[in-house]
Design a protein around this motif. Structure first.
Motif, PDB file in Angstrom:
ATOM      1  N   GLY A   1       0.833  -1.198   0.000  1.00  0.00           N
ATOM      2  CA  GLY A   1       0.000   0.000   0.000  1.00  0.00           C
ATOM      3  C   GLY A   1       0.863   1.241   0.000  1.00  0.00           C
ATOM      4  N   GLN A   2       0.317   2.343  -0.475  1.00  0.00           N
ATOM      5  CA  GLN A   2       1.079   3.567  -0.673  1.00  0.00           C
ATOM      6  C   GLN A   2       1.329   4.348   0.601  1.00  0.00           C
ATOM      7  OE1 GLN A   2       2.593   4.294  -3.606  1.00  0.00           O
ATOM      8  NE2 GLN A   2       1.841   2.252  -4.042  1.00  0.00           N
ATOM      9  N   TYR A   3       0.700   3.996   1.682  1.00  0.00           N
ATOM     10  CA  TYR A   3       0.830   4.721   2.948  1.00  0.00           C
ATOM     11  C   TYR A   3       2.252   4.699   3.480  1.00  0.00           C
ATOM     12  CZ  TYR A   3      -0.414   5.814   7.844  1.00  0.00           C
ATOM     13  OH  TYR A   3      -0.509   6.367   9.100  1.00  0.00           O
ATOM     14  N   PHE A   4       2.999   3.644   3.168  1.00  0.00           N
ATOM     15  CA  PHE A   4       4.293   3.395   3.799  1.00  0.00           C
ATOM     16  C   PHE A   4       5.245   4.585   3.660  1.00  0.00           C
ATOM     17  CE2 PHE A   4       7.601   0.728   5.489  1.00  0.00           C
ATOM     18  CZ  PHE A   4       8.767   1.196   4.889  1.00  0.00           C
ATOM     19  N   ALA A   5       5.362   5.137   2.463  1.00  0.00           N
ATOM     20  CA  ALA A   5       6.366   6.161   2.198  1.00  0.00           C
ATOM     21  C   ALA A   5       6.173   7.405   3.054  1.00  0.00           C
ATOM     22  CB  ALA A   5       6.341   6.539   0.723  1.00  0.00           C
ATOM     23  N   SER A   6       4.956   7.688   3.475  1.00  0.00           N
ATOM     24  CA  SER A   6       4.685   8.897   4.250  1.00  0.00           C
ATOM     25  C   SER A   6       4.535   8.611   5.740  1.00  0.00           C
ATOM     26  CB  SER A   6       3.413   9.569   3.738  1.00  0.00           C
ATOM     27  OG  SER A   6       2.304   8.712   3.896  1.00  0.00           O
ATOM     28  N   ALA A   7       4.758   7.392   6.151  1.00  0.00           N
ATOM     29  CA  ALA A   7       4.506   7.005   7.534  1.00  0.00           C
ATOM     30  C   ALA A   7       5.786   6.848   8.338  1.00  0.00           C
ATOM     31  CB  ALA A   7       3.736   5.683   7.569  1.00  0.00           C
ATOM     32  N   ALA A   8       5.688   7.187   9.608  1.00  0.00           N
ATOM     33  CA  ALA A   8       6.722   6.771  10.543  1.00  0.00           C
ATOM     34  C   ALA A   8       6.481   5.286  10.846  1.00  0.00           C
ATOM     35  CB  ALA A   8       6.642   7.583  11.827  1.00  0.00           C
ATOM     36  N   MET A   9       7.556   4.545  11.022  1.00  0.00           N
ATOM     37  CA  MET A   9       7.448   3.122  11.313  1.00  0.00           C
ATOM     38  C   MET A   9       8.004   2.847  12.701  1.00  0.00           C
ATOM     39  SD  MET A   9       6.017   1.884   8.661  1.00  0.00           S
ATOM     40  CE  MET A   9       6.179   0.145   9.044  1.00  0.00           C
ATOM     41  N   ALA A  10       7.476   1.821  13.333  1.00  0.00           N
ATOM     42  CA  ALA A  10       7.941   1.482  14.674  1.00  0.00           C
ATOM     43  C   ALA A  10       7.833  -0.016  14.897  1.00  0.00           C
ATOM     44  CB  ALA A  10       7.124   2.227  15.725  1.00  0.00           C
ATOM     45  N   TRP A  11       8.554  -0.461  15.902  1.00  0.00           N
ATOM     46  CA  TRP A  11       8.429  -1.838  16.389  1.00  0.00           C
ATOM     47  C   TRP A  11       7.998  -1.774  17.857  1.00  0.00           C
ATOM     48  CZ3 TRP A  11       8.818  -6.168  13.449  1.00  0.00           C
ATOM     49  CH2 TRP A  11       9.405  -6.036  12.188  1.00  0.00           C
ATOM     50  N   PHE A  12       7.039  -2.620  18.175  1.00  0.00           N
ATOM     51  CA  PHE A  12       6.596  -2.828  19.543  1.00  0.00           C
ATOM     52  C   PHE A  12       6.790  -4.303  19.871  1.00  0.00           C
ATOM     53  CE2 PHE A  12       4.125   1.002  20.887  1.00  0.00           C
ATOM     54  CZ  PHE A  12       4.228   1.728  19.708  1.00  0.00           C
ATOM     55  N   ARG A  13       6.690  -4.635  21.149  1.00  0.00           N
ATOM     56  CA  ARG A  13       6.755  -6.046  21.536  1.00  0.00           C
ATOM     57  C   ARG A  13       5.834  -6.305  22.721  1.00  0.00           C
ATOM     58  NH1 ARG A  13      12.953  -6.365  23.972  1.00  0.00           N
ATOM     59  NH2 ARG A  13      12.570  -5.186  25.919  1.00  0.00           N
ATOM     60  N   GLN A  14       5.398  -7.541  22.837  1.00  0.00           N
ATOM     61  CA  GLN A  14       4.547  -7.939  23.948  1.00  0.00           C
ATOM     62  C   GLN A  14       5.026  -9.268  24.494  1.00  0.00           C
ATOM     63  OE1 GLN A  14       0.309  -8.097  23.152  1.00  0.00           O
ATOM     64  NE2 GLN A  14      -0.146  -7.836  25.334  1.00  0.00           N
ATOM     65  N   ALA A  15       5.505  -9.240  25.718  1.00  0.00           N
ATOM     66  CA  ALA A  15       5.954 -10.447  26.401  1.00  0.00           C
ATOM     67  C   ALA A  15       4.759 -11.113  27.095  1.00  0.00           C
ATOM     68  CB  ALA A  15       7.029 -10.110  27.420  1.00  0.00           C
ATOM     69  N   PRO A  16       4.849 -12.402  27.380  1.00  0.00           N
ATOM     70  CA  PRO A  16       3.743 -13.102  28.046  1.00  0.00           C
ATOM     71  C   PRO A  16       3.358 -12.428  29.364  1.00  0.00           C
ATOM     72  CG  PRO A  16       5.341 -14.676  27.246  1.00  0.00           C
ATOM     73  CD  PRO A  16       5.946 -13.322  27.032  1.00  0.00           C
ATOM     74  N   GLY A  17       2.075 -12.142  29.531  1.00  0.00           N
ATOM     75  CA  GLY A  17       1.596 -11.546  30.766  1.00  0.00           C
ATOM     76  C   GLY A  17       1.870 -10.069  30.921  1.00  0.00           C
ATOM     77  N   LYS A  18       2.420  -9.443  29.876  1.00  0.00           N
ATOM     78  CA  LYS A  18       2.743  -8.015  29.956  1.00  0.00           C
ATOM     79  C   LYS A  18       2.033  -7.238  28.867  1.00  0.00           C
ATOM     80  CE  LYS A  18       7.286  -8.572  32.108  1.00  0.00           C
ATOM     81  NZ  LYS A  18       8.722  -8.195  32.034  1.00  0.00           N
ATOM     82  N   GLU A  19       1.980  -5.926  29.042  1.00  0.00           N
ATOM     83  CA  GLU A  19       1.395  -5.078  28.024  1.00  0.00           C
ATOM     84  C   GLU A  19       2.379  -4.874  26.880  1.00  0.00           C
ATOM     85  OE1 GLU A  19      -1.573  -2.412  30.870  1.00  0.00           O
ATOM     86  OE2 GLU A  19       0.069  -1.452  29.785  1.00  0.00           O
ATOM     87  N   ARG A  20       1.829  -4.520  25.731  1.00  0.00           N
ATOM     88  CA  ARG A  20       2.681  -4.229  24.586  1.00  0.00           C
ATOM     89  C   ARG A  20       3.464  -2.948  24.853  1.00  0.00           C
ATOM     90  NH1 ARG A  20       0.045  -5.284  18.832  1.00  0.00           N
ATOM     91  NH2 ARG A  20      -1.444  -3.728  19.559  1.00  0.00           N
ATOM     92  N   GLU A  21       4.751  -2.956  24.472  1.00  0.00           N
ATOM     93  CA  GLU A  21       5.609  -1.807  24.747  1.00  0.00           C
ATOM     94  C   GLU A  21       6.377  -1.389  23.500  1.00  0.00           C
ATOM     95  OE1 GLU A  21       8.599  -2.744  27.656  1.00  0.00           O
ATOM     96  OE2 GLU A  21       9.533  -4.276  26.408  1.00  0.00           O
ATOM     97  N   PHE A  22       6.682  -0.115  23.462  1.00  0.00           N
ATOM     98  CA  PHE A  22       7.447   0.455  22.357  1.00  0.00           C
ATOM     99  C   PHE A  22       8.888  -0.047  22.400  1.00  0.00           C
ATOM    100  CE2 PHE A  22       8.901   3.486  19.338  1.00  0.00           C
ATOM    101  CZ  PHE A  22      10.132   3.925  19.798  1.00  0.00           C
ATOM    102  N   VAL A  23       9.459  -0.305  21.217  1.00  0.00           N
ATOM    103  CA  VAL A  23      10.850  -0.743  21.109  1.00  0.00           C
ATOM    104  C   VAL A  23      11.693   0.283  20.350  1.00  0.00           C
ATOM    105  CG1 VAL A  23      12.393  -2.511  20.185  1.00  0.00           C
ATOM    106  CG2 VAL A  23      10.216  -3.181  21.224  1.00  0.00           C
ATOM    107  N   ALA A  24      11.267   0.614  19.122  1.00  0.00           N
ATOM    108  CA  ALA A  24      12.061   1.500  18.279  1.00  0.00           C
ATOM    109  C   ALA A  24      11.167   2.151  17.232  1.00  0.00           C
ATOM    110  CB  ALA A  24      13.195   0.741  17.604  1.00  0.00           C
TER     111      ALA A  24
END
Length: 123
Positions: free
Chosen positions: A26-49
């Motif tokens: 999709g064309q959205y990618f070029a104008s978007a900021a990208m990020a990685w999040f992670r979610q460990a077992p029993g924990k909330e999802r958290e920002f990585v990079a």
């Protein structure tokens, strides 16, 4: 509309490396900021990079700074997370995300998500 597909997870020993890939459709990618999040077992999802649309000035959580590197290739609509010196505490499902806000670290700032890829680090 954009679809994100995460890949590259696996099982690795502590101290090892993995490279995650997020491929966008999709064309959205070029104008978007990208990020990685992670979610460990029993924990909330958290920002990585995160990385801006021009690849300048990436931002990281304190937990991964100096070990992980985020990058992107707009020509092939892909984003990457190079993870080095992995620790058992890095075990989680990793998700890529796309949004419009620069340097955002909250889930609410990102409105497109990949399906996640499992990373397991054994001690």
């Amino acid at each position: 509309q954009v679809q994100l597909v995460d890949s590259g997870g696996g099982v690795v020993q502590a101290g090892g490396s993995l490279r995650l890939t997020c491929t966008a459709h999709g064309q959205y990618f070029a104008s978007a900021a990208m990020a990685w999040f992670r979610q460990a077992p029993g924990k909330e999802r958290e920002f990585v990079a995160g990385i801006s649309r021009s690849s300048g000035d990436p931002w990281y959580s304190e937990a991964v700074k100096g070990r992980f590197t985020i990058s992107r290739n707009n020509a092939i609509m892909s984003a990457y997370l190079q993870m080095n010196r992995l620790e058992p505490e890095d075990t989680a499902i990793y998700y890529c995300a796309a949004g419009r806000q620069f340097r955002a670290i909250t889930e609410a700032a990102y409105n497109h998500w990949g399906q996640g890829t499992q990373v397991t680090v054994s001690s």
